[in-house]
Design a protein around this motif. Sequence first.
Motif, PDB file in Angstrom:
ATOM      1  N   ASN A 406     -10.570 -12.097 -22.925  1.00  0.00           N
ATOM      2  CA  ASN A 406      -9.130 -12.287 -22.978  1.00  0.00           C
ATOM      3  C   ASN A 406      -8.802 -13.773 -23.048  1.00  0.00           C
ATOM      4  O   ASN A 406      -9.375 -14.583 -22.313  1.00  0.00           O
ATOM      5  CB  ASN A 406      -8.467 -11.684 -21.733  1.00  0.00           C
ATOM      6  N   LYS A 408      -5.991 -16.837 -22.535  1.00  0.00           N
ATOM      7  CA  LYS A 408      -4.865 -17.090 -21.638  1.00  0.00           C
ATOM      8  C   LYS A 408      -3.614 -17.177 -22.500  1.00  0.00           C
ATOM      9  O   LYS A 408      -3.394 -18.152 -23.210  1.00  0.00           O
ATOM     10  CB  LYS A 408      -5.073 -18.388 -20.854  1.00  0.00           C
ATOM     11  N   PHE A 425       2.006 -17.504 -18.117  1.00  0.00           N
ATOM     12  CA  PHE A 425       0.726 -17.422 -18.805  1.00  0.00           C
ATOM     13  C   PHE A 425      -0.309 -16.808 -17.867  1.00  0.00           C
ATOM     14  O   PHE A 425      -0.384 -17.166 -16.685  1.00  0.00           O
ATOM     15  CB  PHE A 425       0.247 -18.816 -19.247  1.00  0.00           C
ATOM     16  N   PHE A 426      -1.106 -15.864 -18.413  1.00  0.00           N
ATOM     17  CA  PHE A 426      -2.185 -15.254 -17.649  1.00  0.00           C
ATOM     18  C   PHE A 426      -3.345 -14.936 -18.590  1.00  0.00           C
ATOM     19  O   PHE A 426      -3.144 -14.720 -19.785  1.00  0.00           O
ATOM     20  CB  PHE A 426      -1.738 -13.964 -16.954  1.00  0.00           C
ATOM     21  N   ARG A 427      -4.549 -14.874 -18.029  1.00  0.00           N
ATOM     22  CA  ARG A 427      -5.717 -14.480 -18.817  1.00  0.00           C
ATOM     23  C   ARG A 427      -5.931 -12.977 -18.664  1.00  0.00           C
ATOM     24  O   ARG A 427      -6.855 -12.500 -18.024  1.00  0.00           O
ATOM     25  CB  ARG A 427      -6.957 -15.253 -18.362  1.00  0.00           C
ATOM     26  N   THR A 428      -5.034 -12.213 -19.228  1.00  0.00           N
ATOM     27  CA  THR A 428      -5.108 -10.756 -19.216  1.00  0.00           C
ATOM     28  C   THR A 428      -4.710 -10.239 -20.589  1.00  0.00           C
ATOM     29  O   THR A 428      -4.155 -10.977 -21.413  1.00  0.00           O
ATOM     30  CB  THR A 428      -4.178 -10.140 -18.160  1.00  0.00           C
ATOM     31  N   VAL A 431       0.609  -9.475 -20.675  1.00  0.00           N
ATOM     32  CA  VAL A 431       1.402 -10.335 -19.796  1.00  0.00           C
ATOM     33  C   VAL A 431       2.837  -9.808 -19.801  1.00  0.00           C
ATOM     34  O   VAL A 431       3.466  -9.730 -20.856  1.00  0.00           O
ATOM     35  CB  VAL A 431       1.383 -11.800 -20.268  1.00  0.00           C
ATOM     36  N   GLU A 450      -5.000 -21.785 -25.268  1.00  0.00           N
ATOM     37  CA  GLU A 450      -6.244 -22.254 -25.876  1.00  0.00           C
ATOM     38  C   GLU A 450      -6.066 -22.360 -27.387  1.00  0.00           C
ATOM     39  O   GLU A 450      -5.203 -21.713 -27.969  1.00  0.00           O
ATOM     40  CB  GLU A 450      -7.378 -21.278 -25.535  1.00  0.00           C
TER      41      GLU A 450
END
Length: 659
Positions: A406, A408, A425-428, A431, A450
């Motif tokens: 995943n 971000k 923002f999340f690394r999933t 969101v 990224e």
Amino acid sequence: MLAPSSAPGATGSLQKVKKLNSQDFRELRALCLSQGLLFEDATFPAHSSSIGARLLPQEELWQIQWRRPTELQRNPHLIMDGVSRFDIMQGEIGDCWMLAALGSLTLRKQFLENVLPKDQGFQEDYAGIFHFRFWQYGEWVDVVIDDRLPTINGRFLFVHPRTSNEFWPSLLEKAYAKLRGSYQNLNGGYLSDALVDLTGGVQVQFSLRDPPPDLEEILKAADRSGCLMGCSTPGQARRNIELRNGIVQGHAYTITGAVKIPYRNGWKHIIRIWNPWGHGEWKGPWSDNSRQWDRVEPKYRDALLRNKDDGEFWMSCENFQKQFSWLYICNSTPAFLDFGDEHCSAWSLTSYTNLWSPDLPRRRSHSSSGAASTNPQYFFKVLDHDPNTYNVAISLMQKHAEDERNLKIGFFITKENSRVLKQIFFRTRDVTSYLTLSPGTYAVVPAAAEEQEFQFLLRIFIKNQDYNETPNSLTSPGLPMDVPRENQDSSYKALFLKYANQDSTIDALQLQQLLNEVILKDEMTSLGGRFSFDSCRSILALMDLNSNGRLTLQEFGNLWRCLTKYMDIFSREDRNRSGFLDVAELKSAIQAAGLASDARLLRLLALRYGDAGGRLGFSDFVCCMLRLDTLSHAFQNLAKGGSQILMTAMEWLTLVMYT
């Protein structure tokens, strides 16, 4: 570039599902039947590649035998006595996150029927082929499989049914493994992802380390409104360490109920939870054999307590917060956010799919970051505003191959070219953010932290928009069971518009669809059977003031208020939670509705509307009460306060034959 997600009739909608690998279930089954062959799926073969190279030791991979249910059992069934969470027992794979979502799905028929099509089985047109549906990035996808299941020495490797000859859990798990690339890709995952894949809905997560102050009300409201719910414990996801109190660390569970019951001269909030292992339960307060149940009134204890080692247990809200780390709630719309509102609100949905790229040039911006990408922005308007409730939900989902990590991802929200109001923002994979926004025009800008491009699905849910201006308007399906019905009248307009003809009326067929999809979504009201077409014609005739075979919005509003009243009465009088009323309970229900009856009338009503034992399910109870109520009031109006009426034969026939 942009289109409403799953528009009716579009590819990827429930009316025209997308076919994974272009495999058509009916065509493939017909071909196998014509040739007298059992289907073998070359796209997900009976081979170690479908298991995955790293899931099992090499020596176990060599021992796997792929067996069909017809080879394992003399009389296999896809489903026996309905679909239940108790049919499921987790196997050696760490897919509790998916099975916890599946356990919740079994409680919500309006979602279950989308995932598990009825046109298949072992008894008729069996050809070793089955199919299941999952929601992926805005589309419903039909996944075809053969029924060869991985076993070692006759033992199921992965999920297995509690009843040895019932195979829907094993086959559905295989279809989900195929969708994700292999069984190995089910070994560890996110409960929130599975909830969305099984519903096409929107989810919310609450940290139980910092829970919302009204957690108890959120749980009860989510349960009443037909949400899927799950929870997880802290710890490493693949360790499965069982504590002395019975709770498994790094494990996902299903939440199957939340109630408030009288206890010790007060009230107690308790939560019902199910372990996908199919066994292994909480041993603390409110567990099956705890002394707390000794102080609960028998009618509540008998209705709620199931003293079996089936993985399901009760727990206080306080212990729930101590033992679990996250709560997950999912529904087709964010109606679970209305827990503090006295009304059931409608939510509109707009969906967009696109590609975000870090290579697009950046331009100067008024945002707090100083510069913004020329990646697309998506605008929406907010018309209504209540500072005490959420009115916007935004969900951004990234699309990638299962073997990719995943990114971000997240989004910025701005109002009318002003500075950034919010960024998340999340690394999933998904969101989601819930907002309270004042009226105005807003923009959502998807982005990644990224330098890597990604495909995305953006969904914007807005509460209380004008139904006539939002063609993709959705409503929260269902009627909360424990909310005062007089506060629910506002929801009927949205339901009516969803099912009505272009002339803004509802006929008997549309009424049947509405009642079965909305009213009978609750497990208790559905036990007594569905509304038949004839019963819906009878109901319509009773409420049809214009005698034209259709209901207007006003007439439907009158029916809706009757339905909410009868649901309250039925729920109260069905004290043993059987889903039926016997003659004594029917008598109490009629009295609660303010109507008169005697022993002879009760006997006739039980004969006319009851089953062989004289019991009335909810659909029959509605027909009975509507007719009794309507004719009682018709008599009172005609008698003008007296005890007799005088009317011609034709007037009498007109009254009783149409209604």
